[in-house]
Scaffold this motif. Structure first.
Motif, PDB file in Angstrom:
ATOM      1  N   PHE A  32     -10.863  -2.703   5.405  1.00 37.64           N
ATOM      2  CA  PHE A  32      -9.899  -3.586   4.744  1.00 37.64           C
ATOM      3  C   PHE A  32     -10.425  -5.007   4.944  1.00 37.64           C
ATOM      4  N   TRP A  37     -10.009  -2.626   9.419  1.00 42.26           N
ATOM      5  CA  TRP A  37     -10.150  -1.250   8.927  1.00 42.26           C
ATOM      6  C   TRP A  37      -8.819  -0.533   9.036  1.00 42.26           C
ATOM      7  N   TYR A  38      -8.744   0.650   8.432  1.00 42.87           N
ATOM      8  CA  TYR A  38      -7.519   1.450   8.506  1.00 42.87           C
ATOM      9  C   TYR A  38      -7.885   2.882   8.889  1.00 42.87           C
ATOM     10  N   HIS A  46      -2.689   3.318  10.086  1.00 46.25           N
ATOM     11  CA  HIS A  46      -2.578   2.074  10.842  1.00 46.25           C
ATOM     12  C   HIS A  46      -3.585   1.060  10.309  1.00 46.25           C
ATOM     13  N   TRP A  47      -3.138  -0.189  10.142  1.00 44.17           N
ATOM     14  CA  TRP A  47      -3.977  -1.271   9.624  1.00 44.17           C
ATOM     15  C   TRP A  47      -4.547  -2.017  10.832  1.00 44.17           C
ATOM     16  N   HIS A  48      -5.691  -1.543  11.314  1.00 43.29           N
ATOM     17  CA  HIS A  48      -6.274  -2.014  12.569  1.00 43.29           C
ATOM     18  C   HIS A  48      -6.758  -3.457  12.437  1.00 43.29           C
ATOM     19  N   ASP A  77       3.265  -1.382  10.587  1.00 39.60           N
ATOM     20  CA  ASP A  77       2.036  -1.272  11.372  1.00 39.60           C
ATOM     21  C   ASP A  77       1.305   0.047  11.160  1.00 39.60           C
ATOM     22  N   MET A 121      -4.696  -5.993  11.678  1.00 39.03           N
ATOM     23  CA  MET A 121      -3.834  -6.732  10.746  1.00 39.03           C
ATOM     24  C   MET A 121      -2.618  -7.292  11.479  1.00 39.03           C
ATOM     25  N   VAL A 163       0.858  -1.180   0.000  1.00 36.58           N
ATOM     26  CA  VAL A 163       0.000   0.000   0.000  1.00 36.58           C
ATOM     27  C   VAL A 163       0.896   1.233   0.000  1.00 36.58           C
TER      28      VAL A 163
END
Length: 512
Positions: free
Chosen positions: A178, A157-158, A119-121, A130, A123, A106
């Motif tokens: 996401f 989500w992000y 932040h990729w919550h 992160d 993941m 990404v």
């Protein structure tokens, strides 16, 4: 003496008047603090569905997404543009979608006038990818995250995570879903056509000062900014026409402070099929579901031809009167109206079993850690970007005991992992907390125990976060950080940060 008596009488009258005014003022505050739109919303706007983010696939199989953080303007109400932020648009962001085993990349470009992050919550990924406060993206800068998806199908989500500024950035509109797929999920007879019978439901509370967002807080509230209207996918007063007997709602509490208790206006039952980190072992029938900020749930509701029903949020089930009244616990909202078409496509029955759930085993825990949660900090310490609070060994399972110190309702989010909720107040957790979780409510005075397994990459220098996801609490310092190290290895040294001093790792608490 007569003069003295007259003075006492005057003073007594003044005191009575002041008491009456104060009492009346408090009564006005008490009554005006409660908000309810239940039964009064005219559902006039068709629900927007965030588009699926376009991607390209390189020769090596890497799926590449591009996100641009940008400022814009959104007309939530006709003719009244509101300044907003979004990803690849004016408000919110597209839905990213990938499959287990895929390598994803990404590319994030920040066109805002200030530093942020993504932040990729939920993941599971290396600490350096992160997107927390240690991976800032400066104004005009670009940051690229790369990792291999190695977890079950889930609704993630992000959102931004800049240190001390997270609440503001999320409130302005920087958030998106996401979605992850895998062989198990795609092989099940579940509603799965995105935007048709599988709907993202991103819930946010907002209030307006004229045309602009009003993010002020009631001085008696201890939760953060609370809105008086509900946006779903950026839509006020939304409705959605559906054409299938079963409809899957992927519900995300993207509010910064508000806790929702979701149910339908007619008290119909629905099936809970997934929590933060993926599908449950089997569907669970509920009529109410509480979600604190950051939590997600996948529910399936059955519709009949031509009918209408409203997804509604009601008051908290528990809590004490003062906090409920001034921190949103007494509030009720109409969230989303579902309108069934005159004829509906038949849907297969939900599977009786959805599959095995990969969760840590508390019996394998090698040690226990305790976390006292208060607005003043976690374990008595405010967040310090240069301090390592916990050192954990890669491959270990640990028991984390969370204790709410009693000053406010909190929740607890851990980056990188999906944990098992072992106990809530000494008992078995309710069904909505028995799946894979990365965020868990911790009510005032309560104790919650988690089994947490650290089986990802090790990095002695770059930490992950744990924090309260009521974002005003996080920004005030309710956050700590941990590093994952290989067996017998020591923590390194956190890179210097402008907002925190640098401390040697040997000053941090250690464990295995």
């Amino acid at each position: 003496m007569p003069r003295f008596k007259r003075l006492l009488l005057v003073l007594g009258s003044v005191a009575a008047l002041v008491s009456a005014l104060l009492g009346g003022g408090f009564l006005w505050l008490w009554n005006s603090a409660k908000v309810s739109t239940a039964g009064s919303v005219e559902f006039r706007n068709e629900l927007a569905v965030p588009p699926l983010a376009p991607s390209t696939v390189r020769a090596d199989g890497t799926r590449v997404f591009r996100l641009e953080m940008q400022s814009g303007s959104t007309e939530f109400r006709p003719g009244r543009p509101t300044p907003t932020w979004g990803f690849n648009g004016d408000y919110l962001g597209p839905t990213l979608r990938a499959r287990r085993g895929e390598r994803v990349e990404v590319q994030v470009h920040n066109t805002l006038g200030e530093t942020s992050s993504v932040h990729w919550h939920g993941m599971h990924l290396p600490a350096r990818m992160d997107g927390g406060p240690h991976q800032p993206v400066g104004a005009g800068g670009t940051w690229t995250a790369r990792w291999t998806v190695d977890q079950p199908a889930a609704t993630l989500w992000y959102h931004p995570h800049p240190h001390g500024e997270t609440e503001k950035h999320v409130q302005r509109g920087l958030a998106g879903m996401f979605l992850l797929d895998d062989d198990v999920s795609t092989g099940l007879a579940l509603p799965s056509r995105y935007g048709v019978d599988d709907l993202p439901v991103i819930v946010q509370d907002v209030k307006f000062d004229g045309a602009e967002f009003d993010h002020s807080r009631m001085f008696l509230a201890n939760s953060g900014s609370l809105g008086k209207e509900i946006l779903v996918n950026g839509t006020l007063a939304p409705y959605r026409q559906v054409h299938d007997e079963l409809v899957r709602l992927r519900v995300l509490n993207a509010s910064t402070a508000r806790i929702y208790t979701f149910g339908f206006e007619d008290d119909r039952a629905f099936s809970l099929i997934g929590t933060d980190g993926g599908l449950l072992e089997r569907p669970a029938e509920l009529d109410r579901l509480q979600l604190t900020p950051g939590e997600r749930a996948e529910i399936v509701v059955r519709m009949k031809p031509g009918e209408r029903t409203v997804l509604r949020s009601g008051p908290w089930a528990g809590g004490e009167a003062w906090e409920k009244r001034f921190s949103g616990g007494d509030d009720s909202f109409d969230v989303l109206q579902l309108r069934a078409a005159p004829s509906l496509r038949p849907s297969p029955a939900l599977p009786a079993r959805l599959g095995a759930v990969d969760l840590p085993d508390a019996r394998q825990a090698v040690n226990e850690r305790h976390f006292e949660l208060k607005m003043s900090g976690i374990n008595g310490k405010k967040m310090d970007m240069g301090r390592i609070d916990e050192v954990v060994t890669r491959g270990s399972t640990q028991l984390w005991t969370l204790r709410n110190g009693g000053d406010a309702t909190h929740n607890f989010h851990v980056h990188d992992v999906q944990f098992r909720v072992v106990e809530v107040e000494g008992g078995r957790p309710p069904v909505e907390l028995r799946g894979r979780k990365d965020t868990v409510p911790v009510p005032k005075g309560a104790t919650v125990k988690l089994a947490v397994r650290f089986d990802g990459d090790s990095d002695p220098n770059l930490p992950y976060m744990y924090h309260c996801h009521l974002l005003w609490h996080e920004d005030r310092g309710m956050m700590g950080q941990f590093v994952v190290v290989d067996p017998a290895a020591a923590a390194g040294r956190v890179p210097g940060a402008a907002t925190g001093s640098q401390h040697p790792a040997h000053s941090a608490h250690r464990g295995h």
